[in-house]
Scaffold this active site. Structure first.
Site, PDB file in Angstrom:
ATOM      1  N   SER A 242       0.838  -1.202   0.000  1.00 23.49           N
ATOM      2  CA  SER A 242       0.000   0.000   0.000  1.00 23.49           C
ATOM      3  C   SER A 242       0.869   1.247   0.000  1.00 23.49           C
ATOM      4  O   SER A 242       2.025   1.231   0.429  1.00 23.49           O
ATOM      5  CB  SER A 242      -0.921   0.015   1.215  1.00 23.49           C
ATOM      6  OG  SER A 242      -0.269   0.572   2.345  1.00 23.49           O
ATOM      7  N   ASP A 243       0.296   2.348  -0.476  1.00 22.63           N
ATOM      8  CA  ASP A 243       0.965   3.628  -0.331  1.00 22.63           C
ATOM      9  C   ASP A 243       0.795   4.089   1.112  1.00 22.63           C
ATOM     10  O   ASP A 243      -0.086   3.627   1.851  1.00 22.63           O
ATOM     11  CB  ASP A 243       0.400   4.653  -1.308  1.00 22.63           C
ATOM     12  CG  ASP A 243       1.436   5.692  -1.720  1.00 22.63           C
ATOM     13  OD1 ASP A 243       2.414   5.888  -0.965  1.00 22.63           O
ATOM     14  OD2 ASP A 243       1.281   6.320  -2.783  1.00 22.63           O
ATOM     15  N   ALA A 244       1.649   5.032   1.517  1.00 18.23           N
ATOM     16  CA  ALA A 244       1.706   5.438   2.923  1.00 18.23           C
ATOM     17  C   ALA A 244       0.398   6.088   3.364  1.00 18.23           C
ATOM     18  O   ALA A 244      -0.040   7.076   2.771  1.00 18.23           O
ATOM     19  CB  ALA A 244       2.869   6.400   3.145  1.00 18.23           C
TER      20      ALA A 244
END
Length: 947
Positions: A242-244
């Site tokens: 996932s992105d942050a």
């Protein structure tokens, strides 16, 4: 007696296949241990001798965030090289530095988050610097080369494990966590998915990272395309990271789910395997997954699937086979070879856009004036490492032409800031203060780096300090003290001359002068507070703003004109600071060069007609080249940028970079930033019907090249093309030969021309070489919405060879066999709403939270859809639509009157609860175009016909 050493468990046995070893390790891990593996920062399991692991080492154009490293040109500069061999070698160098740095600092990770393969659809996207090209073929070619370099060539063990960013259709920073990209099926399959697909199929990709945005109303982190598309392209276990902060966004910003347990479960079931959230603190993600398990939203088998994918990457990285993995012994860091490669990459990225009268290369004895805000800068971006070496354009010209032949004027305005009491802002001296470079020590999250507080705050005195004021556009200013430090505001709120460069996640070095009474207020943009002079120093505050009078000591235009008039040639170095006005979290608002830089350019040109404009930027500009004899562009070129530019200007290297995206002439040529329908709104060189400032693939040379002997023949599902390129100039130079194709008589909108292949080659004067290309006929297919799949349309196609998308030198027509078009069988299948041929005012949205598309009016609440070639057989008597929400739907055939009007007056309980509306119609037999008009907040999923 000596006790026997117990046998190693099967997961430690290198003789076994990875799959069996992973099975064994999964069986030995407890459920709690497996759950802990799903956060970015995976803890160690001491009882099994398993080390901690983390996903996510930034390595876009060198090792980023972890301190000093070799800094290569920005990614868009890699795209401008059009050189896959070069980019592969850069990937190799970067991955070797990752390994060498990890040997000294175990914070450095081996799962690298690079490259970015988002297509450069819109030049105002703030992260334009991170992508390679607007074209999916060129993007996938460069991405494949970089990932192969990052992976390494060992048959079993990977040097690093690359993750492609950012899945999917992500080209806007404006509202990026909540905006939805409306992507019709043709654009999805022919454009956005293609760059990812071809890179994954090449076999050197370990995973992907979903983007923050939504696509067709559904967050990318629960995208069904992860399962339906991505995981079908390879037999490898791909790790989806996932992105942050994106997992939390599903609830906190997008409000797509009611609880974090639901959201986390949905993301994991969709295919997310590693959750990047809350920094190094895994407790919240672990609690959410445990809660989802307790609620029956997940099973242990679901957890095993995700953990297996992470372990697959870790096994490929050699973690469990330290004696067999050759990569931990890699020690290549900042080597002479890497420095030479950084220079070569910077040289190959330079694009010569114009060169009237052969002003370039400059004469060896020329007296050169070097001016501009970027002339003595070596700018970094958010995904850069810390420079070990640096060379600015000014330094490169000093070195190449001699300092005695080069004069410099930066072009900043020299100013003082006076208060009402007659005193001025003053930078106190700081004896013994150390020079610090932001991020030099490395940080897992550089967004958390604090500003300097060891220097004294600004004060006032009768003389004051003279500041260098640079206006980067839209009134965004930086103020630099005489010692080279920028005014900055740290967490304590005081203003200090403390920063070596503007930077940080929240830039703390930018200000705006706001007219107020007889002077100006000085607003600090990072805190959105005004500067106030207080007894304990100058600070930002919510109130008591000080009023300043701006005293201009010297105008930058005067300094530029002075040095320009005395020179044989002038080099204006203009462009952007990658941390200001166009960056992650901030899109640009215009293609125009900032006004201060435009004024400097005009001043130089007025003083000396022999003016060269060198644009050093992360993105295209709309500049007027009419009165400029020569124009170049290069992305921020990393540590060797200045050397590379100087060598090109001197003729040591003939420029051969080519534009990886269209340069438009004006803002009016651009669609809305959030319009992702490249086909419908005629975006990129593929569909743009206007006159570009400079076209895709454009770039000039100091040599000239002739093309001849084009042949094209079809055999065994392949188009074989050959032609000859000859250097007809008098210098050795590179040429980028480009091969395009286009359908001559398409039945629907197709690209004006589309890149099929390219090759960069070096030719001596008089040398000629024959180039051959094999193009699979699948490259000529398009996504046929009537059949829901790719189709090769039979008919004539033009094969075009040349030096750019508009500089076509050779043409040949070939006739391809293909599948004939078939009308839509609407009586049997109806119409899936999103499978339209044309639309106006329509957005595609999610039919359910997990799968399927619907359509709805966008903007003013009205929209129209056209479905071509619908076969009604002998005729129909009834139409049935599946809708939710509320509103009115109108059906018509061809351009005729309405056949039926169906209204849903009482809204459905929610947007995912659909109902059927039926109306009698008198439908003509045969094949017709169906037109559907929607009004109101109505969602349409399907139209059926019967009778």
């Amino acid at each position: 007696m000596t006790a026997k050493t117990p046998p190693a468990p099967p997961f430690r046995d290198p003789r076994l296949p990875f799959a069996k070893r992973i099975d064994d390790l999964l069986a030995q891990l407890t459920l709690d241990e497996k759950v802990s593996f799903l956060h970015q920062f995976t803890p160690a399991v001491p009882r099994l001798g398993i080390a901690a692991f983390r996903t996510g080492q930034e390595a876009l154009h060198g090792v980023a965030w972890m301190g000093p490293a070799t800094v290569f040109p920005q990614a868009v500069g890699f795209g401008a090289t059009w050189n896959t061999d070069l980019v592969r070698r850069v990937g190799e160098a970067v991955s070797k530095e990752v390994r060498a740095m990890r040997a000294q600092d175990d914070r450095v990770g081996l799962n690298v988050w690079a490259p970015t393969v988002n297509l450069l659809r819109h030049p105002l996207w703030g992260r334009n610097e991170e992508g390679y090209s607007e074209d999916p073929k060129l993007t996938s070619a460069i991405a494949t080369a970089y990932t192969r370099g990052l992976r390494g060539d060992h048959p079993v063990y990977w040097r690093t494990a690359p993750v492609l960013k950012h899945w999917l259709a992500h080209d806007n920073e404006t509202d990026r966590a909540t905006s939805s990209s409306s992507v019709r099926p043709r654009v999805l399959h022919e454009y956005d998915l293609r760059a990812f697909r071809e890179a994954v199929q090449a076999g050197a990709v370990a995973g992907v990272m979903p983007a923050y945005n939504l696509v067709n109303g559904r967050p990318n982190h629960v995208s069904p395309y992860l399962r339906e598309q991505l995981r079908t392209w390879t037999d490898e276990d791909l790790l989806v990271c996932s992105d942050a902060g994106a997992p939390s966004n599903l609830v906190d910003h997008e409000h797509y789910f009611a609880t974090h347990e639901e959201a986390t479960a949905a993301a994991l079931l969709a295919g997310v395997d590693s959750f990047t959230d809350h920094g190094t603190d895994s407790s919240q993600i672990v609690a959410r997954i445990q809660g989802a398990l307790a609620q029956g939203l997940l099973t242990e088998a679901d957890i095993d699937t995700a953990v297996r994918r992470q372990l697959s990457v870790r096994f490929r990285l050699g973690e469990f086979d330290p004696h067999d993995d050759p990569h931990p012994r890699t020690a290549e860091f900042d080597t002479p070879a890497h420095r030479a490669l950084a220079q070569e990459a910077a040289e190959q990225a330079v694009v010569l856009l114009k060169n009237d009268g052969d002003l370039l290369p400059l004469a060896p004895d020329a007296r050169i004036a070097v001016v501009g805000l970027l002339a003595d800068e070596c700018k970094l971006d958010w995904y850069s490492g810390t420079l070990i070496h640096r060379c600015t354009p000014l330094e490169g010209l000093y070195e190449r032409f001699g300092a005695q032949r080069v004069e410099f004027a930066e072009g900043v305005d020299r100013v003082r800031l006076r208060l009402a009491d007659g005193t001025f802002l003053h930078v106190p001296t700081a004896p013994g203060a150390a020079d610090e470079v932001r991020g030099a020590a490395g940080a897992l999250d550089p967004a958390l780096l604090a500003g300097r507080t060891d220097l004294p705050p600004l004060t006032t005195d009768p003389a004051g300090t003279e500041f260098a004021l640079a206006d980067w556009g839209e009134g965004v200013l930086t103020l630099r003290a005489p010692d080279g430090r920028y005014l900055s505001v740290a967490e304590d709120g005081f203003v200090r001359a403390a920063a070596d460069q503007p930077g940080g996640w929240v830039v703390r070095e930018t200000f705006r002068l706001e007219p107020h009474e007889n002077g100006h207020l000085l607003r600090h943009l990072g805190t959105d507070r005004h500067v106030s002079v207080a007894a304990d120093g100058v600070k930002v505050a919510a109130g008591n703003a000080s009023i300043f009078e701006l005293i201009t000591v010297e105008r930058g235009t005067d300094a530029v004109a002075r040095v320009a008039a005395a020179a044989d040639a002038v080099l204006v170095v203009a462009g952007n600071d990658p941390h200001i006005n166009g960056r992650e979290t901030e899109d640009r608002t215009t293609l125009a060069l900032p006004p201060q830089q435009e004024r400097l350019l005009r001043a130089a040109r007025a003083a000396n007609p022999h003016t060269v404009l060198a644009l050093v930027s992360s993105y295209p500009y709309a500049v007027d080249p009419a009165r400029l004899p020569a124009v170049l562009w290069t992305a921020h070129g990393g540590q060797a940028a200045g050397t590379a530019l100087a060598r090109v200007l001197a003729g040591d290297v003939s420029p051969a970079g080519r534009l990886p995206q269209t340069w438009y002439a004006a803002d009016g040529d651009l669609p809305d930033l959030l319009d992702y329908d490249v086909l419908g709104s005629r975006q990129t060189y593929l569909y743009f019907e206007g006159a570009p400032l400079f076209p895709f693939g454009h770039g000039l040379s100091y040599a000239s090249f002739a093309y001849s002997d084009l042949t094209a023949e079809v055999a065994d599902g392949t188009l074989r093309v050959s032609f000859t390129v000859a250097n007809t100039g008098d210098v050795t130079a590179d040429e980028v030969a480009q091969l395009y194709g286009r359908a001559v008589e398409p039945s629907s909108v197709r690209p004006r021309r589309e890149l099929l292949a390219h090759r960069r080659l070096t030719l001596r004067p008089g040398e000629r070489t024959a180039l051959s290309f094999e193009v699979p006929l699948a490259a000529f297919e398009f996504w046929d919405v009537a059949r829901g799949g790719h189709r090769l349309e039979a008919g004539p196609y033009e094969v075009l060879a040349g030096a750019s998308s508009e500089d076509i030198r050779l043409r040949r027509t070939v006739v391809l066999d293909g599948e004939p078009a078939a009308p839509r069988p609407v009586v049997e299948q109806g119409l899936a709403a999103a499978d339209f041929d044309e639309q106006s005012g329509i957005a595609i949205v999610d039919r359910t939270r997990t799968q399927g598309d619907a359509v709805t009016p966008a903007g003013d609440g009205t929209g129209e859809l056209v479905y071509r070639g619908c076969d009604f057989g002998s005729g129909v008597t009834e139409a049935t639509v599946r809708v939710s929400g509320a509103g009115t739907l109108e059906l018509a055939l061809d351009g005729g009157p309405s056949l039926a009007v169906l209204s849903l007056a009482e809204p459905t309980p929610d947007r995912y609860t659909y109902t059927s509306l039926t109306a009698g119609i008198v439908g003509g037999a045969g094949v017709h175009d169906v037109r559907v008009r929607l009004r109101g907040p109505l969602r349409l999923a399907h139209v059926g016909f019967s009778g």
